[in-house]
Scaffold this active site. Sequence first.
Site, mmCIF file in Angstrom:
data_model
loop_
_atom_site.group_PDB
_atom_site.id
_atom_site.type_symbol
_atom_site.label_atom_id
_atom_site.label_comp_id
_atom_site.label_asym_id
_atom_site.label_seq_id
_atom_site.Cartn_x
_atom_site.Cartn_y
_atom_site.Cartn_z
ATOM 1 C CG HIS A 170 -2.300 0.443 0.998
ATOM 2 N ND1 HIS A 170 -2.949 0.407 -0.220
ATOM 3 C CD2 HIS A 170 -3.209 0.973 1.866
ATOM 4 C CE1 HIS A 170 -4.173 0.884 -0.084
ATOM 5 N NE2 HIS A 170 -4.354 1.240 1.167
ATOM 6 C CG ASN A 196 -8.692 4.926 4.624
ATOM 7 O OD1 ASN A 196 -8.066 4.431 3.685
ATOM 8 N ND2 ASN A 196 -9.290 4.181 5.531
ATOM 9 C CG ASP A 252 -1.824 0.419 -3.357
ATOM 10 O OD1 ASP A 252 -1.946 1.600 -2.966
ATOM 11 O OD2 ASP A 252 -2.578 -0.490 -2.968
ATOM 12 C CG ASN A 292 -10.703 3.055 1.373
ATOM 13 O OD1 ASN A 292 -11.779 3.093 0.781
ATOM 14 N ND2 ASN A 292 -10.409 2.121 2.258
#
Length: 186
Positions: A20, A66, A91, A112
Amino acid sequence: MKYLIVGLGNIGPEYANTRHNIGFNIADELVEQLGGTFSNLRLAYYSEVSFKGKKLHVIKPTTFMNLSGKAVNYWLHELKIAPENVLVLVDDLALPLGKLRLKLQGSSAGHNGLKSIEGLCGGQNYARLRFGIGDNFAKGRQVDYVLAPFDKDEQPELPALIDKSVELIKSFVTAGPAQTMTFFNK
């Protein structure tokens, strides 16, 4: 001409070198290659570097993935950068490891960080470098997969893939998005 390059990721040692955080890794390599360093400024680690007469403002949001849109929105307005001069490094589960895709706009595809940017920056009209991380996880284990480090057999490939991503960014700011997509989106 100035650009905002946004590496997406999560801050903290527990997230370092996870799938991530590949956006952070690419941003780090770009800034290192261009002789810059990051400073911890408002909502992001920030660096300003130049490449062939282009000014690149590189951020790594400190808001966590997020809430990335909060940092992107702030820096877009602070630096007065047009959305077409924004490139988000992200990613992507839908692409196999190492596959790079430059897209000029599009949906968040459930990511997100991209959802946050869309929600706070007024839409999908910004480019993104999608870095394939593959989807080799069991049903219901997506979060564990993206927050885990790359597998041992994947790690040797990463430096070359990150370098290729940096070359894509350099092409984006010098040759433009159309020529960059033709060359890199194979």
